[in-house]
Design a protein around this motif. Sequence first.
Motif, PDB file in Angstrom:
ATOM      1  N   SER A 261       0.820  -1.227   0.000  1.00  7.92           N
ATOM      2  CA  SER A 261       0.000   0.000   0.000  1.00  7.92           C
ATOM      3  C   SER A 261       0.840   1.257   0.000  1.00  7.92           C
ATOM      4  O   SER A 261       0.433   2.269   0.563  1.00  7.92           O
ATOM      5  CB  SER A 261      -0.905   0.068   1.232  1.00  7.92           C
ATOM      6  N   SER A 263       3.240   3.612  -2.696  1.00 10.44           N
ATOM      7  CA  SER A 263       3.931   3.783  -3.983  1.00 10.44           C
ATOM      8  C   SER A 263       5.407   4.042  -3.761  1.00 10.44           C
ATOM      9  O   SER A 263       6.225   3.693  -4.600  1.00 10.44           O
ATOM     10  CB  SER A 263       3.399   4.957  -4.791  1.00 10.44           C
ATOM     11  N   THR A 300      -5.611   7.276  -6.046  1.00 12.24           N
ATOM     12  CA  THR A 300      -5.967   8.172  -4.949  1.00 12.24           C
ATOM     13  C   THR A 300      -7.020   9.178  -5.425  1.00 12.24           C
ATOM     14  O   THR A 300      -8.000   9.450  -4.735  1.00 12.24           O
ATOM     15  CB  THR A 300      -4.692   8.895  -4.463  1.00 12.24           C
ATOM     16  N   ALA A 344      -2.439   7.526   3.253  1.00 13.60           N
ATOM     17  CA  ALA A 344      -2.133   8.957   3.243  1.00 13.60           C
ATOM     18  C   ALA A 344      -3.322   9.810   2.823  1.00 13.60           C
ATOM     19  O   ALA A 344      -3.598  10.855   3.429  1.00 13.60           O
ATOM     20  CB  ALA A 344      -0.947   9.218   2.340  1.00 13.60           C
ATOM     21  N   SER A 345      -4.054   9.367   1.798  1.00  8.82           N
ATOM     22  CA  SER A 345      -5.098  10.248   1.274  1.00  8.82           C
ATOM     23  C   SER A 345      -6.274  10.368   2.236  1.00  8.82           C
ATOM     24  O   SER A 345      -7.018  11.346   2.214  1.00  8.82           O
ATOM     25  CB  SER A 345      -5.576   9.760  -0.086  1.00  8.82           C
ATOM     26  N   ASP A 378      -7.054   0.894  -0.058  1.00 12.69           N
ATOM     27  CA  ASP A 378      -5.744   1.524  -0.254  1.00 12.69           C
ATOM     28  C   ASP A 378      -4.859   0.626  -1.124  1.00 12.69           C
ATOM     29  O   ASP A 378      -4.092   1.092  -1.971  1.00 12.69           O
ATOM     30  CB  ASP A 378      -5.097   1.751   1.121  1.00 12.69           C
ATOM     31  N   ARG A 381      -5.981   1.200  -4.651  1.00  8.75           N
ATOM     32  CA  ARG A 381      -5.633   2.499  -5.248  1.00  8.75           C
ATOM     33  C   ARG A 381      -4.128   2.617  -5.434  1.00  8.75           C
ATOM     34  O   ARG A 381      -3.655   3.279  -6.362  1.00  8.75           O
ATOM     35  CB  ARG A 381      -6.219   3.671  -4.473  1.00  8.75           C
ATOM     36  N   ASN A 385      -2.101   3.630  -8.658  1.00 15.73           N
ATOM     37  CA  ASN A 385      -1.093   4.695  -8.676  1.00 15.73           C
ATOM     38  C   ASN A 385       0.180   4.218  -9.371  1.00 15.73           C
ATOM     39  O   ASN A 385       0.733   4.888 -10.245  1.00 15.73           O
ATOM     40  CB  ASN A 385      -0.731   5.118  -7.239  1.00 15.73           C
TER      41      ASN A 385
END
Length: 413
Positions: A261, A263, A300, A344-345, A378, A381, A385
């Motif tokens: 999870s 990047s 994200t 994070a988002s 996550d 996503r 990403n």
Amino acid sequence: MNVWFQIALWKRILGAMLLGVVLGVSWGEGVVAIAWIGELFIRLIRMVVVPLVFVTLVSGIISMGDPSKLGSLGVRTLALYLVTTLIAISIGLCLAAIMQPGTGVDLSAVAPTSVQEAIPLSERLMSIVPENPIAAMAEGNILAIIFFALLLGISLLTIGDLGKPVADFMSAGAEAMLRITHWIMEAAPFGAFALIAQLSGTAGVGALLDVLTLALAVAVGFLAHMMFMHGLIIMKLMLGLSPIKFFLGARDAMLMAFSTSSSSATLPISMSCAEENLGIKPVVSSTVLPLGATINMDGTALYVGIVTVFGAQAFNIDLSLADYLLVAGSTTIVSIGTAAVPGASLFLMAAVMDSIGMTPEQNAAVVGFILAFDRPLDMLRTVMNVGGDLSVSTAVANWEGEFDREAFDLPRN
Ligand code: ASP
């Protein structure tokens, strides 16, 4: 031992993840006993991020030979990153409007979670120029590292023969860092096993049932964006390449993104997939990928868009077309500003919900609600990403003539 190495790495990782799910589900909370294996693995990959980005970027620029090429590379990269992000948000907003994940959801009983203020864009832009490059490396500030590495690479090109020792040092460094990345990848099955076991043993997947429509919207958006935007439009129509070959070449990085999870933790693996499987020359992979890991987040963007509309629906806030445009604009900025680490988002999306007039209490309730099942989403996503970064790198490498078609087309098992 030999049998182990004969199995393709992705199969080992995937098999380990499946075993991890079985172990997590059967062992439950006790699985935290092996959490250290996952943590150790993440530490190992994080260890190479800063030196890898720095030395490969400097040596990539030197290998380009002519600094003026950087201009077109930069413009194409940024343009494609922006377009793909906007398309991801649009897909997310359309799906949220059609599938109505928030309608009828009661958030009044949710324990609100404190949300963090987004760092203002001006501050983020300013921090791209490091006051002290060594401190930027110590803090892992990727954009500042990119900035300094660009200048160093260009300056080495302009001083000619005098720069040769440093240039040689950097290219040997790049090879060495990629070698270390390979070694670490061999530990990936064990790391992914422990990470997935921990996740399925503690929380996450089961909680998904509470929010099925939202999760479904995210999953459909993920598939649509990966298949149509990256597979069909970019690979097939724009580049004339096989989408299947692209996804096969990118799969180690995508599997890594799924299990970590993050990047940024996946970056070393993305760089090695780009160079070895996708035929992307180092000058492109070393510039486009670190930048993408930091600022390009299709997944994200899609997610934040869907959750914002979800929140508005849950609180019966009617959204006009102008609101949707506002969400698209602010989501783009938030996705650029999101750190490439797990979850994070989640804490930045309040900035987007703010833009359509949701109150801080409402924002906190939405975040509190999705917190419990954020992790599995996550994972999705982050795959998006990372997949998006690799797809844009493939396109830029093609346009810049820094692409090895034969390497891309090699059969993969
Ligand atoms: N986990 C994501 C990433 O590292 C960021 C996010 O939370 O959306 O790419």
